[in-house]
Write a protein that holds these residues in place. Structure first.
Motif, PDB file in Angstrom:
ATOM      1  N   GLN A 173       0.829  -1.211   0.000  1.00  0.00           N
ATOM      2  CA  GLN A 173       0.000   0.000   0.000  1.00  0.00           C
ATOM      3  C   GLN A 173       0.861   1.257   0.000  1.00  0.00           C
ATOM      4  OE1 GLN A 173      -3.104   0.029  -0.431  1.00  0.00           O
ATOM      5  NE2 GLN A 173      -4.212  -1.532   0.729  1.00  0.00           N
ATOM      6  N   TYR A 174       2.134   1.101   0.329  1.00  0.00           N
ATOM      7  CA  TYR A 174       3.046   2.252   0.346  1.00  0.00           C
ATOM      8  C   TYR A 174       4.385   1.756  -0.164  1.00  0.00           C
ATOM      9  CZ  TYR A 174       4.511  -0.218   4.506  1.00  0.00           C
ATOM     10  OH  TYR A 174       4.946  -1.187   5.362  1.00  0.00           O
ATOM     11  N   ASP A 203      -1.806   0.024  -6.032  1.00  0.00           N
ATOM     12  CA  ASP A 203      -2.636   0.815  -6.953  1.00  0.00           C
ATOM     13  C   ASP A 203      -2.385   0.446  -8.416  1.00  0.00           C
ATOM     14  OD1 ASP A 203      -2.151   1.977  -4.511  1.00  0.00           O
ATOM     15  OD2 ASP A 203      -2.357   4.030  -5.231  1.00  0.00           O
ATOM     16  N   MET A 226      -4.589  -1.482 -10.895  1.00  0.00           N
ATOM     17  CA  MET A 226      -5.733  -0.909 -11.616  1.00  0.00           C
ATOM     18  C   MET A 226      -5.422  -0.651 -13.085  1.00  0.00           C
ATOM     19  SD  MET A 226      -7.649   1.550  -8.920  1.00  0.00           S
ATOM     20  CE  MET A 226      -6.258   2.318  -8.154  1.00  0.00           C
ATOM     21  N   GLN A 236      11.127   9.130  -5.500  1.00  0.00           N
ATOM     22  CA  GLN A 236      11.828   9.346  -4.219  1.00  0.00           C
ATOM     23  C   GLN A 236      13.326   9.466  -4.447  1.00  0.00           C
ATOM     24  OE1 GLN A 236      11.052   6.474  -1.117  1.00  0.00           O
ATOM     25  NE2 GLN A 236       8.840   6.644  -1.356  1.00  0.00           N
ATOM     26  N   SER A 279      14.236  12.753  -6.087  1.00  0.00           N
ATOM     27  CA  SER A 279      14.096  13.957  -5.261  1.00  0.00           C
ATOM     28  C   SER A 279      15.338  14.183  -4.408  1.00  0.00           C
ATOM     29  CB  SER A 279      12.861  13.849  -4.376  1.00  0.00           C
ATOM     30  OG  SER A 279      13.132  12.984  -3.304  1.00  0.00           O
ATOM     31  N   ARG A 288     -11.452   4.948 -12.337  1.00  0.00           N
ATOM     32  CA  ARG A 288     -10.168   4.401 -11.915  1.00  0.00           C
ATOM     33  C   ARG A 288      -9.271   5.514 -11.374  1.00  0.00           C
ATOM     34  NH1 ARG A 288      -6.868   2.245 -16.530  1.00  0.00           N
ATOM     35  NH2 ARG A 288      -6.250   4.415 -16.506  1.00  0.00           N
ATOM     36  N   ALA A 306     -10.302   6.316  -7.934  1.00  0.00           N
ATOM     37  CA  ALA A 306      -9.834   5.281  -7.007  1.00  0.00           C
ATOM     38  C   ALA A 306      -8.360   5.499  -6.685  1.00  0.00           C
ATOM     39  CB  ALA A 306     -10.034   3.894  -7.619  1.00  0.00           C
ATOM     40  N   GLU A 307      -7.571   5.849  -7.700  1.00  0.00           N
ATOM     41  CA  GLU A 307      -6.149   6.092  -7.460  1.00  0.00           C
ATOM     42  C   GLU A 307      -5.931   7.269  -6.526  1.00  0.00           C
ATOM     43  OE1 GLU A 307      -3.823   6.358 -11.083  1.00  0.00           O
ATOM     44  OE2 GLU A 307      -4.794   4.512 -11.759  1.00  0.00           O
ATOM     45  N   LEU A 354      -6.823   6.337  -3.001  1.00  0.00           N
ATOM     46  CA  LEU A 354      -5.756   5.522  -2.408  1.00  0.00           C
ATOM     47  C   LEU A 354      -4.585   6.388  -1.972  1.00  0.00           C
ATOM     48  CD1 LEU A 354      -5.578   2.342  -4.630  1.00  0.00           C
ATOM     49  CD2 LEU A 354      -5.887   2.444  -2.158  1.00  0.00           C
ATOM     50  N   LYS A 355      -4.228   7.353  -2.828  1.00  0.00           N
ATOM     51  CA  LYS A 355      -3.090   8.199  -2.502  1.00  0.00           C
ATOM     52  C   LYS A 355      -3.392   9.027  -1.242  1.00  0.00           C
ATOM     53  CE  LYS A 355      -0.067  11.806  -4.274  1.00  0.00           C
ATOM     54  NZ  LYS A 355       0.437  11.832  -2.915  1.00  0.00           N
ATOM     55  N   ARG A 360      -3.179   6.866   1.743  1.00  0.00           N
ATOM     56  CA  ARG A 360      -1.783   6.530   2.014  1.00  0.00           C
ATOM     57  C   ARG A 360      -1.100   7.690   2.743  1.00  0.00           C
ATOM     58  NH1 ARG A 360      -0.825   3.860  -2.428  1.00  0.00           N
ATOM     59  NH2 ARG A 360      -0.475   5.699  -3.687  1.00  0.00           N
ATOM     60  N   ARG A 375       0.357   7.707   6.535  1.00  0.00           N
ATOM     61  CA  ARG A 375       1.726   8.129   6.812  1.00  0.00           C
ATOM     62  C   ARG A 375       1.743   9.215   7.889  1.00  0.00           C
ATOM     63  NH1 ARG A 375       5.935   7.518   3.140  1.00  0.00           N
ATOM     64  NH2 ARG A 375       4.543   7.519   1.356  1.00  0.00           N
ATOM     65  N   SER A 423      10.517  13.092   0.125  1.00  0.00           N
ATOM     66  CA  SER A 423       9.217  13.563  -0.334  1.00  0.00           C
ATOM     67  C   SER A 423       9.052  15.077  -0.175  1.00  0.00           C
ATOM     68  CB  SER A 423       8.101  12.824   0.410  1.00  0.00           C
ATOM     69  OG  SER A 423       8.224  13.062   1.780  1.00  0.00           O
TER      70      SER A 423
END
Lengths: 216, 552
Positions: free
Chosen positions: A84-85, A108, A111, A137, A140, B409, B412-413, B416-417, B420, B424, B446
């Motif tokens: 998920q991450y 993801d 999909m 990542q 960056s 879709r 949905a993405e 999800l983001k 997430r 976090r 990030s």
């Protein structure tokens, strides 16, 4: 192609199984924890294991450790880790042995069925599939005054696709370029960043990642 | 009558009798040993050698108290236990201080009671028993003594004459046993109240309810019983004295120790029922108790001196000893008082930081709820709508249906983001899996800033500490990017002994408000872990945020 799936959530496990079977990929076993994964891999010798990072009982990085263990026992096993991450630390750990047949993707990505299946086939064939988020990542960490500054925007696009593990043909497909144009960009990038020419796509990925991991 | 016969046949009566008689040996041993070691301690008081002497004293007292407690449990059937050292602070001095907790002083008091009250009573009891037995057995030995034997007011010579002793002895013996039993009973309450570990040690070790086997009686009630028993005990010898030879008023030797024990008991009851009295002793129950015991003992000794030969005022020496003990206790109380103040302060800090932690949690939960509501939930509604519309168009406009499915879709993405990112923000999974360095590295990747991370924290701190350090760094990083227009941020985290030190320094233009919601939340989060947060942010920059977190 024969696949073993390790995913503890029934909904996702069944969904993934259906998606793969619909696309003529044989699911030899679908299990819900790391121990079972290692057992099934040793017993059934699949081409690929698709593993969720977070598995019981610890719900931490159980899946990653099980995948590495399975690869130690069955060296020609390809592993695609989904999560998920994504964290580039895990990507580093997966790629540490320098062999191909490794993938690390966000869940993801399932999909985009066509892209996902392409990644599955690439990894099973000994290639690499790294999530664009992992690559971002790594990018960056490089700041405006670093050597990446010397690349053109198009070259940067090509570099990130190289890092994801795509072949020249795949890059050409995704950027709507000719394979010849892509080859030219790749040459230019490798010389600008002082990277060696690599015989295989996988070696090339490792070289690019090693370069990106050195923060400048 | 039933009560008397019941008492006479009960084994408990003879156990108590045995308990009284143990004082014949133990009383002098305790007293002489304690006097000897205390003298050594006082003599060495200003030298470092006092420390081993004090340790010997503490362990000796504990050993004696353990034996006394065992005897009291066995023979008096009360709940008595040797004191245990209560450690309030780490280190050698904390340990040493723990040896001299209230339990130690109570044990001292009880050992002294065994000498000052126990020994004379034991003498009296054994005398009474000996006289009774001798009278009872008079026919067996009187005839063989030339010239007869003076038994009180009566002087038998022959076997027949001494036969009179048998009924008298038969009467005297149970009376002696009853008196002895009555004299032994008052030892129960002080044995159970003085010979016990400190109350906090008990409540920590044993859950409430099992700590005390007997329901607590009102202290005053026990005192009334004690006084009544004493009155009887004193009245009996006085009557005996009055009907016998009179002359030298020997019952005073029964009355004096009993009065002393009663006075001490009364003082304890007063202290228990009137907390205001304790306040006069700088709030120290121990000092108040010792003063009462000291005054009672001094009075007792002075009375002995007054009744006996007078002349050289020998009680000055034990009184001096008592005075020294009280002086040491007073000193200890004076030295310990700051600790009381410290405790009060600590409680205030805990109250504030706990309230802060609750606030932080509340704010966090509200933020999460809002993010879910505005983010992922809304996205899922949009996704559902796209799917519904695609379903409608599936047959007559397949092309439009395809577009709608692609939109679904995408929704949905996005959902999800957002989920997430939210996860976090609650707790980054990589922090639990790989620790601070990997988590901060990921955080650094990030943000658009140049971030230099240096982490040296092995062994890994507790999850709460790691998490607090992570969020301080994350918030500082977000502030640097959002408000300070910084370009570079240095994050340094190092473990120095039992402290985790974190410093985040940016090259932005400063002026951060330490009372703003973000930094205030961080401060509460850090303070809830007994840490501290410092923000140095002059206008024009740079900003340095420093946190110290205990991580023992």
């Amino acid at each position: 192609m024969r696949v073993v799936i390790a995913e503890d959530l029934v909904l996702l496990r069944d969904g993934l199984t259906r998606l793969l079977r619909d696309n003529d990929i044989e699911v030899a076993a679908a299990v819900s924890d790391g121990e079972a994964l290692v057992r099934e891999v040793v017993a059934r010798r699949p081409d690929l294991a698709i593993v969720d990072i977070r598995l019981p009982p610890s719900f931490q990085d159980e899946g990653l450790r099980a995948a590495l263990e399975a690869r130690r026992r069955v060296p020609d096993l390809a592993v695609l880790v989904v999560s998920q991450y994504v964290e580039h630390t895990y990507a580093q750990e997966l790629l540490a042995d320098g062999r191909g047949g490794v993938g690390y993707l966000l869940k993801d990505r399932v999909m985009h069925v066509a892209d996902f299946l392409e990644a599955v086939r690439r990894v099973a064939g000994g290639g690499t599939a790294l999530d664009p988020d992992v690559v971002a990542q790594l990018f960056s960490r490089h700041r405006e005054d670093g050597p990446l500054e010397r690349l053109t925007p198009r070259e940067l696009e090509v570099l990130s696709l190289m890092a994801e593990g795509r072949s020249n043909a795949g890059i050409a497909d995704s950027l709507v370029l000719t394979v010849g144009a892509v080859e030219k960009h790749v040459q230019s990038i490798l010389s600008k960043l002082d990277l060696p020419q690599s015989p295989t796509d996988h070696r090339r990925v490792l070289a690019v990642l090693a370069y990106l991991q050195r923060a400048h | 009558m039933e009560v008397i016969t019941g008492t006479l046949v009960a084994p408990a009566t003879y156990k108590r009798l045995a308990y009284l008689l143990t004082a014949l040996v133990l009383g002098p041993v305790w007293f002489s040993a304690l006097v000897a070691v205390w003298s050594v301690c006082v003599g060495l008081a200003i030298t470092p050698f006092v420390i081993p002497a004090l340790i010997v004293l503490a362990y000796m007292t504990r050993g004696f108290a353990a034996l006394e407690a065992a005897l009291a449990r066995l023979l008096l059937d009360v709940d008595a236990n040797a004191p245990v050292a209560v450690r309030s602070r780490p280190g050698f001095w904390g340990w040493l201080r723990g040896l001299f907790g209230p339990g130690f002083w109570r044990a001292q008091a009880y050992l002294l009671i065994r000498w000052f009250a126990g020994f004379p009573i034991a003498i009296a009891v054994i005398t009474a028993l000996a006289v009774s037995l001798a009278t009872l057995a008079a026919p067996a030995w009187v005839p063989f003594v030339h010239g007869g034997v003076q038994l009180g007011i009566w002087r038998p010579h022959t076997f027949v004459q001494s036969l009179v002793g048998v009924p008298i002895g038969l009467l005297l013996l149970p009376v002696s046993v009853l008196i002895a039993d009555a004299l032994a009973l008052p030892f129960g309450p002080p044995a159970s109240s003085l010979l016990r570990p400190d109350s906090d040690a008990v409540t920590v070790a044993i859950p409430e309810g099992t700590a005390r086997r007997r329901p607590p009686a009102r202290p005053g009630q026990k005192l009334e019983v004690h006084a009544a028993v004493d009155a009887v005990l004193v009245a009996v010898p006085i009557v005996i004295w009055a009907v016998t030879a009179q002359g030298y008023f020997w019952p005073v030797w029964v009355a004096l120790p009993l009065a002393t024990a009663l006075a001490i008991h009364a003082w304890f009851v007063l202290l228990a029922e009137r907390p205001s009295v304790v306040a006069h002793f700088r709030g120290s129950r121990m000092l108040a108790a010792s003063t009462g015991i000291g005054v009672a003992l001094a009075t007792f000794l002075t009375a002995i001196w007054a009744i006996t030969a007078r002349g050289y005022f020998w009680p000055v020496w034990p009184m001096l000893g008592i005075a020294i003990v009280l002086a040491i206790e007073l000193l200890a109380v004076l030295l310990l008082s700051p600790r009381r103040a410290e405790l009060t302060e600590r409680i205030e800090t805990l109250e504030t930081t706990r309230a802060g932690a609750v606030d932080v949690q509340e704010t966090e939960l509200r933020r999460i709820e809002r993010d879910l509501h505005d983010g992922a939930q809304a996205r899922l509604v949009a996704l559902g709508m796209s799917l519904g519309m695609a379903e409608q168009k599936l047959t007559d406009d397949p092309e439009r249906a395809g577009e709608l499915l692609a939109e679904a879709r995408l929704d949905a993405e996005h959902a999800l983001k957002e989920l997430r990112d939210l996860a976090r923000g609650i707790h980054p999974p990589v922090l639990a899996d790989r620790g601070l360095e990997a988590a901060l590295d990921s955080l650094a990747s990030s943000t658009p800033l140049r971030v230099v991370v240096s982490v040296h924290v092995a062994p890994r701190p507790a999850p709460a500490v790691e998490s607090a350090a992570y969020f301080v760094a994350a918030e500082a990083l977000a502030n640097a990017a959002k408000h300070a227009r910084a370009r570079q941020v240095d994050i340094r985290i190092a473990r120095l002994g039992d402290t985790l030190e974190l410093e985040v320094r940016d090259d932005g233009d400063g002026g951060a408000n330490p009372d703003g919601a973000g930094l205030q939340g961080l401060r509460r989060r850090v303070e809830a872990l007994d840490g501290s947060l410092t923000v140095i942010s002059p206008r024009g920059g740079p900003t340095t945020i420093r946190a110290e977190l205990p991580c023992a």
